[in-house]
Design an enzyme around this catalytic site. Structure first.
Site, PDB file in Angstrom:
ATOM      1  N   TYR A 141      46.746  31.370  39.668  1.00 54.78           N
ATOM      2  CA  TYR A 141      47.436  31.918  38.499  1.00 54.78           C
ATOM      3  C   TYR A 141      48.380  30.910  37.845  1.00 54.78           C
ATOM      4  CZ  TYR A 141      46.170  36.880  38.928  1.00 54.78           C
ATOM      5  OH  TYR A 141      45.515  38.081  38.941  1.00 54.78           O
ATOM      6  N   LYS A 192      39.561  31.844  52.254  1.00 56.99           N
ATOM      7  CA  LYS A 192      38.173  31.397  52.125  1.00 56.99           C
ATOM      8  C   LYS A 192      38.099  29.990  52.726  1.00 56.99           C
ATOM      9  CE  LYS A 192      33.930  32.020  50.603  1.00 56.99           C
ATOM     10  NZ  LYS A 192      33.007  33.023  51.202  1.00 56.99           N
ATOM     11  N   ASP A 224      35.409  37.526  51.450  1.00 54.46           N
ATOM     12  CA  ASP A 224      34.220  38.352  51.199  1.00 54.46           C
ATOM     13  C   ASP A 224      34.059  39.396  52.305  1.00 54.46           C
ATOM     14  OD1 ASP A 224      33.705  36.231  52.927  1.00 54.46           O
ATOM     15  OD2 ASP A 224      31.699  35.806  52.146  1.00 54.46           O
ATOM     16  N   ASP A 248      45.087  40.114  44.178  1.00 53.79           N
ATOM     17  CA  ASP A 248      44.867  40.894  42.957  1.00 53.79           C
ATOM     18  C   ASP A 248      43.602  41.729  43.108  1.00 53.79           C
ATOM     19  OD1 ASP A 248      45.166  41.707  40.231  1.00 53.79           O
ATOM     20  OD2 ASP A 248      43.573  40.291  39.704  1.00 53.79           O
ATOM     21  N   ASP A 252      43.144  46.188  44.079  1.00 51.91           N
ATOM     22  CA  ASP A 252      42.446  47.191  43.263  1.00 51.91           C
ATOM     23  C   ASP A 252      41.436  47.940  44.123  1.00 51.91           C
ATOM     24  OD1 ASP A 252      43.784  46.344  40.973  1.00 51.91           O
ATOM     25  OD2 ASP A 252      41.977  46.422  39.733  1.00 51.91           O
TER      26      ASP A 252
HETATM   27  C1  IPM Z   1      48.235  43.089  38.724  1.00 54.36           C
HETATM   28  C2  IPM Z   1      47.648  42.876  37.364  1.00 54.36           C
HETATM   29  C3  IPM Z   1      48.168  41.552  36.790  1.00 54.36           C
HETATM   30  C4  IPM Z   1      47.720  40.450  37.729  1.00 54.36           C
HETATM   31  C5  IPM Z   1      47.758  41.267  35.341  1.00 54.36           C
HETATM   32  C6  IPM Z   1      48.182  42.364  34.400  1.00 54.36           C
HETATM   33  C7  IPM Z   1      48.274  39.937  34.860  1.00 54.36           C
HETATM   34  O1  IPM Z   1      46.264  42.898  37.435  1.00 54.36           O
HETATM   35  O2  IPM Z   1      49.486  43.143  38.827  1.00 54.36           O
HETATM   36  O3  IPM Z   1      47.482  43.237  39.685  1.00 54.36           O
HETATM   37  O4  IPM Z   1      46.589  39.954  37.610  1.00 54.36           O
HETATM   38  O5  IPM Z   1      48.501  40.076  38.593  1.00 54.36           O
HETATM   39 MG    MG Z   2      45.502  43.471  39.346  1.00 53.06          MG
END
Ligand code: IPM
Ligand code: MG
Length: 362
Positions: A141, A192, A224, A248, A252
């Site tokens: 990032y 990884k 993975d 990240d 999710d």
């Molecule tokens: C998160 C989000 C952010 C990230 C975005 C909005 C920049 O997806 O906080 O997980 O990628 O960190």
């Molecule tokens: Mg995210």
């Protein structure tokens, strides 16, 4: 002492869900004597529209002066064609970097009334209680160099740099081991290392830090495999530590196990425990303005704020119990709704949580 909270609603569903967290905060101030002050500021696309920058200096100054920051979400299709420097996401990433919020804690807990809403079979997620410790201010990032250029043959090329210094790995590993020590004492580091030098160093340094924590069982997984294990047998995990990008993605994935991405809060902390608190979901522009977003991740982020930045675990637990009570009473926003439960709006869910909170007042 009165704590100062900077409130940054942001874009999309951000303002709607933050409004519900503020209802809860209001109730804590009025009925439970919590001492906090709030001030609202612009971030992301909303800031860009008003001031031409997603990360106004006044917002940074407010956040620096505050004890904690509560954020909704940033981003949306309206700003997607803008150059990277002024995209809404730059506001959030700038804040993380400027405040050195390197430790991102993302708990994924299955609330039993939501077992049916999980993307996995109820028996696979029963008892799920894990936390992802994501490194937040380094890696892909932020690595330099980055950019776009033309190759000598005139082809467009994009490039980013995955880089971690030993000290960056060490400090996030420390947070992860400390976190594991307060829980079930199992830490899984995800990398990884079979492909990336950066991951090889990550594994080496995490193992070195681990020598100071003989009471914590450390394991390593390639990312993975970790993704597969998360959807195969997620209850094997206690604490997971990983880099910015992998964290990240995996968070999710972990969110869906709990029923909805609308359920997951997060805390992003600096070395001294100052923090930014936000739901892990985004601005969900597709449902913004409809009053159907789930405010629970933001309310639970407020609970984390009370726990980590106000050192008030008792009030944090009260908020968490109120969320559970609202779920137990059958209230569900659309994302977690199932047959036999009561579908409610964003505002009604906030009201239900506040009502549950009031019911605790002696
Ligand atoms: C998160 C989000 C952010 C990230 C975005 C909005 C920049 O997806 O906080 O997980 O990628 O960190
Ligand atoms: Mg995210």
């Amino acid at each position: 002492m009165t704590k100062k909270i900077a409130v940054l609603p942001g874009d999309g569903i951000g303002p709607e869900i933050v409004a519900e967290a503020l209802k809860v905060l209001d109730c804590l101030v009025r009925d439970f004597g919590l001492q906090v002050e709030t001030e609202i500021a612009l971030i992301g696309g909303a800031a860009y529209d008003a001031l031409g920058t997603p990360f106004p200096a006044a917002t940074l100054a407010l956040c620096r002066a505050a004890d904690a920051v509560l954020l909704g979400a940033v981003g949306g299709p309206r700003w997607e064609s803008l150059p990277y420097e002024v995209r809404p996401e730059r506001g959030l990433l700038g804040l993380r970097a400027e405040l050195e919020l390197f430790a991102n804690l993302r708990p994924a807990i299955l609330y039993p009334p939501l077992a049916a809403a999980s993307s996995l079979k109820p028996e696979r997620v029963a008892g799920l209680d894990l936390i992802i410790v994501r490194e937040l201010t380094g890696g892909l990032y932020f690595g330099q160099p980055r950019g776009r250029r033309l190759t000598p043959s005139g082809e467009r090329e994009g490039y980013n740099t995955l880089v971690y210094r030993e000290s960056e790995i060490r400090r996030i590993a420390e947070v992860a081991f400390q976190t594991a020590r307060k829980r079930r004492k199992r830490l899984c580091s995800v990398d990884k290392a079979n492909v990336l030098e950066c991951s090889e160093l990550w594994r080496e340094v995490v193992s070195e830090v681990g020598r100071d924590y003989p009471d914590v069982a450390l394991s390593h997984l390639y990312v993975d495999n970790a993704a597969m294990q998360l959807v195969r047998a997620p209850t094997q995990f206690d604490v997971v530590v990983t880099d910015n990008m992998f964290g990240d993605i995996l968070s999710d994935c972990a969110a869906m196990l709990t029923g909805s991405i609308g359920m997951l809060p997060s805390a992003s902390l600096d070395q001294r425990g100052k923090g930014l608190y936000e739901p892990i979901h985004g601005s969900a522009p597709d449902i913004a303005g409809q009053g159907i977003a789930n405010p629970i991740a933001t309310v639970l982020s407020l609970a984390m704020l009370l726990r980590y930045s106000c050192d008030d675990a008792a009030t944090a637990e009260r908020v968490e119990r109120a969320v559970l009570a609202a779920l137990d009473a059958g209230y569900r926003t659309a994302d977690i709704h199932s047959e036999g439960t009561r579908k409610v709006s964003t505002g009604e869910m906030g009201d239900a949580i506040v009502a549950a909170l009031r019911a605790f007042n002696p």
